[in-house]
Write a protein that holds these residues in place. Sequence first.
Motif, short mmCIF file in Angstrom:
data_model
loop_
_atom_site.label_atom_id
_atom_site.label_comp_id
_atom_site.label_asym_id
_atom_site.label_seq_id
_atom_site.Cartn_x
_atom_site.Cartn_y
_atom_site.Cartn_z
N ARG A 1 -23.26 13.85 92.87
CA ARG A 1 -24.26 14.71 93.52
C ARG A 1 -23.77 16.15 93.56
N ALA A 2 -22.49 16.31 93.86
CA ALA A 2 -21.91 17.66 93.92
C ALA A 2 -21.98 18.33 92.54
N ARG A 3 -21.66 17.56 91.48
CA ARG A 3 -21.72 18.13 90.13
C ARG A 3 -23.16 18.49 89.77
N TRP A 4 -24.09 17.61 90.14
CA TRP A 4 -25.50 17.83 89.84
C TRP A 4 -25.99 19.10 90.53
N LYS A 5 -25.61 19.24 91.78
CA LYS A 5 -26.04 20.41 92.55
C LYS A 5 -25.47 21.69 91.95
N SER A 6 -24.20 21.62 91.58
CA SER A 6 -23.58 22.81 91.03
C SER A 6 -24.21 23.20 89.68
N LYS A 7 -24.57 22.19 88.89
CA LYS A 7 -25.23 22.47 87.61
C LYS A 7 -26.61 23.10 87.85
N LYS A 8 -27.33 22.53 88.82
CA LYS A 8 -28.65 23.06 89.19
C LYS A 8 -28.55 24.53 89.59
N MET A 9 -27.53 24.81 90.41
CA MET A 9 -27.33 26.19 90.88
C MET A 9 -27.07 27.12 89.71
N GLU A 10 -26.27 26.64 88.76
CA GLU A 10 -25.96 27.45 87.59
C GLU A 10 -27.23 27.75 86.79
N GLU A 11 -28.05 26.71 86.60
CA GLU A 11 -29.29 26.87 85.85
C GLU A 11 -30.21 27.86 86.57
N GLU A 12 -30.30 27.70 87.88
CA GLU A 12 -31.16 28.56 88.69
C GLU A 12 -30.68 30.02 88.59
N TYR A 13 -29.36 30.17 88.64
CA TYR A 13 -28.78 31.52 88.55
C TYR A 13 -29.13 32.16 87.22
N SER A 14 -28.98 31.38 86.13
CA SER A 14 -29.20 31.98 84.82
C SER A 14 -30.70 32.31 84.63
N LYS A 15 -31.57 31.49 85.22
CA LYS A 15 -33.00 31.77 85.15
C LYS A 15 -33.33 33.08 85.89
N LEU A 16 -32.78 33.21 87.08
CA LEU A 16 -33.03 34.41 87.88
C LEU A 16 -32.46 35.65 87.20
N LYS A 17 -31.30 35.47 86.55
CA LYS A 17 -30.67 36.60 85.88
C LYS A 17 -31.55 37.09 84.73
N THR A 18 -32.10 36.14 83.97
CA THR A 18 -32.99 36.50 82.86
C THR A 18 -34.20 37.27 83.39
N GLN A 19 -34.78 36.74 84.47
CA GLN A 19 -35.95 37.41 85.08
C GLN A 19 -35.58 38.83 85.53
N HIS A 20 -34.42 38.93 86.14
CA HIS A 20 -33.96 40.23 86.64
C HIS A 20 -33.79 41.21 85.50
N ASP A 21 -33.13 40.76 84.41
CA ASP A 21 -32.89 41.64 83.27
C ASP A 21 -34.21 42.13 82.67
N THR A 22 -35.17 41.21 82.53
CA THR A 22 -36.48 41.58 81.99
C THR A 22 -37.14 42.64 82.86
N THR A 23 -37.05 42.43 84.17
CA THR A 23 -37.65 43.37 85.11
C THR A 23 -37.00 44.75 85.02
N VAL A 24 -35.69 44.77 84.86
CA VAL A 24 -34.97 46.06 84.75
C VAL A 24 -35.43 46.82 83.51
N VAL A 25 -35.58 46.10 82.39
CA VAL A 25 -36.03 46.74 81.14
C VAL A 25 -37.44 47.31 81.34
N GLU A 26 -38.31 46.53 81.96
CA GLU A 26 -39.69 46.97 82.19
C GLU A 26 -39.72 48.20 83.11
N LYS A 27 -38.85 48.18 84.12
CA LYS A 27 -38.78 49.31 85.05
C LYS A 27 -38.38 50.59 84.29
#
Length: 203
Positions: free
Chosen positions: A100-126
């Motif tokens: 469960r701990a590994r699963w959660k940590s993987k989920k967090m990593e995926e979530e982080y990378s998704k948010l980072k992509t969104q953030h980068d796109t937003t910065v370029v648009e800005k």
Amino acid sequence: MNQIDDDQMILISQYYPAGIYDQLLPEQVEAKPRRRRKKNKGEAGSSGMMRKRKLSEQQMNLLEQSFEDEHKLESERKDKLASELGLDPRQVAVWFQNRRARWKSKKMEEEYSKLKTQHDTTVVEKCRLENEVLKLKDQLCNAEKEIQRLTECFERFSSNSPSSSFSMEPPFLGEFGMEGLENAFYVPENNYIHGYDWVNLYT
DNA sequence: TCCAATGAGAAGTTACATCA
DNA sequence: ATGATGTAACTTCTCATTGG
């Protein structure tokens, strides 16, 4: 779970002289330094000190399959799995906790990378929008200068004219012998005409 | 209703196995 | 030999449940 086993008692007794531990208040017990776990080497087989061993591929597959079905592990399922795998129920519980701990940590990593992509796109648009604002401000500035220039031009002309009934309204064109050219000054809404294009309207 | 005992889970840590 | 990495096993804490 919170009982203190023999090994823990041995470790505790290393930190506290005989009899002292019994007299400690709970908060004093909590304040003690973190105990280091005893090393296992060479003690395989002794109770509670089983040497760490890798799970077989078959055991792993079954555990993974079971985890896919349900991340939580009820007591009955744990015992059933343990007997199927030939493991201690405690081992199965630990495996699920770690999984469960590994699963959660993987989920967090995926979530982080998704948010980072969104953030980068937003910065370029800005950046793009900021650039556009600068260009539009520049165009506005030029337009204002042009208006100013034309106004001055017009004022010079009108001060030389004998007529005092001059007005900025389209009808004044008649005074220049430009009747019928009113529409030439029509500028569609939201449609900017560059400064020099204004000049072309008069020519 | 209160309270102590108990069990389960999360989070963090430690120790061991394995590999480059 | 050694440092990095993965993971089994552990500790500590919190929360929910249960029985006296």
